[in-house]
Each structure stands twice: as C-alpha cells, then as structure tokens.
Write a protein that holds these residues in place. Sequence first.
Motif, mmCIF file in Angstrom:
data_model
loop_
_atom_site.group_PDB
_atom_site.id
_atom_site.type_symbol
_atom_site.label_atom_id
_atom_site.label_comp_id
_atom_site.label_asym_id
_atom_site.label_seq_id
_atom_site.Cartn_x
_atom_site.Cartn_y
_atom_site.Cartn_z
ATOM 1 N N ASP A 47 -16.804 -38.001 -26.382
ATOM 2 C CA ASP A 47 -18.249 -38.015 -26.171
ATOM 3 C C ASP A 47 -18.699 -39.464 -25.994
ATOM 4 N N ALA A 48 -19.030 -39.832 -24.757
ATOM 5 C CA ALA A 48 -19.375 -41.222 -24.451
ATOM 6 C C ALA A 48 -20.660 -41.680 -25.125
ATOM 7 N N ASN A 49 -21.488 -40.746 -25.587
ATOM 8 C CA ASN A 49 -22.763 -41.099 -26.210
ATOM 9 C C ASN A 49 -22.670 -41.208 -27.724
ATOM 10 N N SER A 50 -21.487 -41.016 -28.271
ATOM 11 C CA SER A 50 -21.285 -41.091 -29.714
ATOM 12 C C SER A 50 -20.637 -42.416 -30.086
ATOM 13 N N GLY A 51 -21.360 -43.249 -30.813
ATOM 14 C CA GLY A 51 -20.800 -44.525 -31.255
ATOM 15 C C GLY A 51 -19.564 -44.334 -32.109
ATOM 16 N N ASP A 52 -19.592 -43.369 -33.023
ATOM 17 C CA ASP A 52 -18.436 -43.131 -33.902
ATOM 18 C C ASP A 52 -17.212 -42.733 -33.089
ATOM 19 N N ALA A 53 -17.401 -41.848 -32.095
ATOM 20 C CA ALA A 53 -16.272 -41.377 -31.288
ATOM 21 C C ALA A 53 -15.689 -42.504 -30.453
ATOM 22 N N VAL A 54 -16.543 -43.326 -29.871
ATOM 23 C CA VAL A 54 -16.062 -44.422 -29.028
ATOM 24 C C VAL A 54 -15.355 -45.474 -29.873
ATOM 25 N N VAL A 55 -15.906 -45.790 -31.042
ATOM 26 C CA VAL A 55 -15.250 -46.748 -31.938
ATOM 27 C C VAL A 55 -13.874 -46.237 -32.355
ATOM 28 N N VAL A 72 -27.143 -44.215 -20.754
ATOM 29 C CA VAL A 72 -27.406 -43.356 -21.920
ATOM 30 C C VAL A 72 -26.640 -43.817 -23.162
ATOM 31 N N PRO A 73 -25.329 -44.105 -23.085
ATOM 32 C CA PRO A 73 -24.659 -44.613 -24.283
ATOM 33 C C PRO A 73 -25.266 -45.914 -24.797
ATOM 34 N N LEU A 74 -25.750 -46.755 -23.897
ATOM 35 C CA LEU A 74 -26.363 -48.014 -24.314
ATOM 36 C C LEU A 74 -27.655 -47.767 -25.079
ATOM 37 N N VAL A 75 -28.499 -46.902 -24.543
ATOM 38 C CA VAL A 75 -29.758 -46.577 -25.222
ATOM 39 C C VAL A 75 -29.488 -45.895 -26.563
ATOM 40 N N HIS A 76 -28.367 -45.159 -26.656
ATOM 41 C CA HIS A 76 -28.004 -44.474 -27.903
ATOM 42 C C HIS A 76 -27.307 -45.391 -28.904
ATOM 43 N N GLY A 77 -27.090 -46.657 -28.549
ATOM 44 C CA GLY A 77 -26.550 -47.603 -29.527
ATOM 45 C C GLY A 77 -25.043 -47.660 -29.621
ATOM 46 N N VAL A 78 -24.323 -47.214 -28.600
ATOM 47 C CA VAL A 78 -22.861 -47.257 -28.653
ATOM 48 C C VAL A 78 -22.361 -48.707 -28.711
ATOM 49 N N GLY A 86 -16.545 -54.832 -34.948
ATOM 50 C CA GLY A 86 -15.805 -56.032 -34.588
ATOM 51 C C GLY A 86 -15.039 -55.929 -33.289
ATOM 52 N N ILE A 87 -15.465 -55.024 -32.388
ATOM 53 C CA ILE A 87 -14.781 -54.813 -31.112
ATOM 54 C C ILE A 87 -15.616 -55.426 -29.993
ATOM 55 N N ALA A 88 -14.996 -56.236 -29.156
ATOM 56 C CA ALA A 88 -15.713 -56.887 -28.055
ATOM 57 C C ALA A 88 -16.216 -55.837 -27.076
ATOM 58 N N VAL A 89 -17.500 -55.939 -26.716
ATOM 59 C CA VAL A 89 -18.098 -54.927 -25.850
ATOM 60 C C VAL A 89 -18.984 -55.583 -24.812
ATOM 61 N N PHE A 90 -18.889 -55.096 -23.582
ATOM 62 C CA PHE A 90 -19.777 -55.516 -22.505
ATOM 63 C C PHE A 90 -20.873 -54.466 -22.394
ATOM 64 N N GLY A 91 -22.084 -54.839 -22.797
ATOM 65 C CA GLY A 91 -23.219 -53.923 -22.767
ATOM 66 C C GLY A 91 -24.207 -54.304 -23.848
ATOM 67 N N PRO A 92 -25.506 -54.161 -23.576
ATOM 68 C CA PRO A 92 -26.524 -54.594 -24.525
ATOM 69 C C PRO A 92 -26.698 -53.655 -25.708
ATOM 70 N N SER A 93 -27.375 -54.152 -26.718
ATOM 71 C CA SER A 93 -27.755 -53.351 -27.873
ATOM 72 C C SER A 93 -28.761 -52.286 -27.462
ATOM 73 N N ALA A 94 -28.957 -51.296 -28.349
ATOM 74 C CA ALA A 94 -29.953 -50.256 -28.077
ATOM 75 C C ALA A 94 -31.343 -50.864 -27.925
ATOM 76 N N ALA A 95 -31.638 -51.866 -28.738
ATOM 77 C CA ALA A 95 -32.966 -52.495 -28.666
ATOM 78 C C ALA A 95 -33.157 -53.186 -27.325
ATOM 79 N N ALA A 96 -32.124 -53.898 -26.851
ATOM 80 C CA ALA A 96 -32.234 -54.589 -25.563
ATOM 81 C C ALA A 96 -32.198 -53.614 -24.401
#
Length: 417
Positions: A47-55, A72-78, A86-96
């Motif tokens: 599930d690409a929209n689940s932070g726990d699943a992606v982590v 959508v994953p970005l807006v959902h805070g993934v 502690g994993i390097a990620v390309f993509g903004p925070s949910a707030a941004a």
Amino acid sequence: MRALVIGSGGREHALLLGLDRDPSVTELHAAPGNAGTATVATNHAVDANSGDAVVALAREIGADLVVIGPEVPLVHGVADALREAGIAVFGPSAAAAQIEGSKAFAKDVMASAGVATARAESVTAAADVDAALDRFGPTWVVKDDGLAAGKGVVVTPDRDAARDHAVAVIEGGNPVLLESFLDGPEVSLFCLVDGETVVPLLPAQDHKRVGDGDEGPNTGGMGAYTPLPWLPDGMVDRIVTDVVEPVAAEMVARGVGFSGLLYAGLAIGPDGPSVVEFNCRFGDPETQAVLDLLETPLGEVLGAVANGTLAELEPLRWFDGSAVVVVLAAHSYPGTPRTGDVITGADSEGVLHAGTKNNDAGDVVSSGGRVVSVVGRGADLAQARAQAYRRLDAITLDGAHFRSDIGKAAEDGRIRL
C-alpha cells in the motif's frame, strides 16, 4: 545504491529507467509498480499510501533511497514516516505537500511571497456558487480544492458548465476554488528544491485536454515535449528568481521547508510568468520527456536532495535535442476506462507503462486510463515527434486513443509570446 520507487505510473517507470542508467544504482524496487516496471525492478504489492508499510518494505530490502512519485502518499505523510525511520527519501513532508494538497494554502503562500498568480476565491456552499461566479468570467476557471489527479479543473466560457462543476465538487465533499483566467501559453517547470536551494530542470509543456486542438475535457495529461523553442532566453531564470525561490523561502519561514520536486505550472503572459498551480512531485507525462534528456546520473541528483546536499551538486548536464512523449489512453478515458484489454508492442524501446498489469496468462493488459506513454528523441522537435509516433504505431490496444498533435503547434511556430 538500492533504490525504491513508490508508485505505479509512467512517471515511476521513467524514474526507474533513469535510475537504471546510473552506474551507482545496483538494485531497483518498485511499489506497487506495473507490468513495465517489472522488467527493470522488483515489484512489491504494498500500500503506497501507508507510511508503516513503505517503511517496513524499505527496511526489508535495505533501501538507501526511497523516491515517492505520486502526490497522495506525500500528502498522507509517507515521506515523514521514512524520515522518522532514518531512511533517505526524495519527497516533501505532508505539511509541505499542502502546496498541492490545498490550493487555498498555495494561494496564501504565494500572496505572502509576492508571487504573481490568478485572483482566487474559495466557495464551500453550493448556495454561494452563483454569486461567486458573478465575480469571475467571461472565461471561468473552476478547481477542485483537493487532489484530483489533474482532472479537477474546468476552464470554460460556458457559465452553466462552470456552475455544474462547482456544485459537483462541493457536493463531492471538497471546497471549490474559482480563479481569474490567465492568458498565455503554459509552461511546466520542475525544480529540485532543498530548503531555499532551487535547481531547475528543462521546461516542458503538457497537453491536458483529451482531443487534438485542445478539444474536450481535461485529463491527467495526453502528452508533453521539452525543451520549448518558443520560450525566451532567460525565462527559466526569471521563473526561478520571481516564483520558485520566493515560494521556497516563504515555506522555510513558515517552518514547512520543501525537500523534493516542486512543480510550477505557469502561464506566460505579457507581464511575465504567473502561477497556475504548484505540484509537490514530478508531473506525468512531462517527467517521461524531461528525464529522457537528463545526462547527469539520476541517483546522484535525487540523492543530493534527499541528503540535503543539493547546493553542492554540480550543474546538471543535458543531452542535446528534443524529447516528445505521447500517451496512449484506454477506451472511454477520461471517463471510466475499459480495462483488461491485451496490449501488444508495449515492450518496445521508448514505451513507458502506466495503467498496465500482467493477467493470469502472462499477457500485458490495460488496468487504467492512461495505459502507456511513448517517448521519442531527436535533434529537434520534428524528429522527436516523428520517432514518438513511429513507436506508437507499433502498439495495439483495442479501443485506445491518443492525440496526434503533441508538440505540433511549437514545431510549426504557432506558439508566440
């Protein structure tokens, strides 16, 4: 470097192909991916929209870099979940990511930053739509103030059509944003952003409407080309200086600094650029064309943003020439698309998958509205267009349709400022 790309569209296939060309990238993964990404990466049904699943997946495969493609994953805070792990990620925070998730937020940021954009008014009740429409026109711009995959905008001289869309958006649960119409050709400018550091990519132009000559309803994008032969020298620098840098600085000042790809959609009018919209990620289909011309290793580029070292990155290198991408769409798109049709020829060079999957028999079949996109490259726009359409001719999909005029107006010199 082990890289994981989140998403399942043509944009993600293009990102994976770009990463595959980077000699420092040793292993590629996609979640969930599609039939095309499976040929270059290992797909994972997550599930690409689940932070726990992606982590969990990133930890399982030992990902050194996670690249989040869709909004959508970005807006959902993934991205937030990955950073917290502690994993390097390309993509903004949910707030941004609210720069795309909330058009009202974007307008407020632009107002504070002094960036030119259309006059706008938010409407939340259907009973207020008529009075609000009276304050706009004679061309109405009506936007769904939420995530609508590029299809939530109606631009029309027909007041009844504008009203119908506004009421439908509100009854669907979102506010509607009315905007003044911005005249002039549109430009998509992708910018790598790390706080207040901004590095532009090549400018592109998307073709949103479904039919030739910009007829019919808006889609998620039917094709694009880059660079823009009609764009004056210095305009990209002006957009960065007058638009993107002030917005990036304002977001830092608000405590929601942007890290990732900030996409500025602009209209270039007599007074210069005005913002139509911001997106918080690579655009589709422009990405397929822009990345085709990128010579600098993509893993190096995305990693610099993810690791906060964009300011130290060497100037980007680009291949000479032009690139054109044409989207092949399923029957009935942008309405409810017909799916399950077998596609042939989709394994050819320059073909990027979006709405595809493998059926039980192992055939590649359609699974969405925009099925594949086809990229052509050439010494100039004419050669790039010719190659893209030649490659498209080798693909068969029952009931499919595409635009035959992607980049044609620019090739003919019909776009002028």
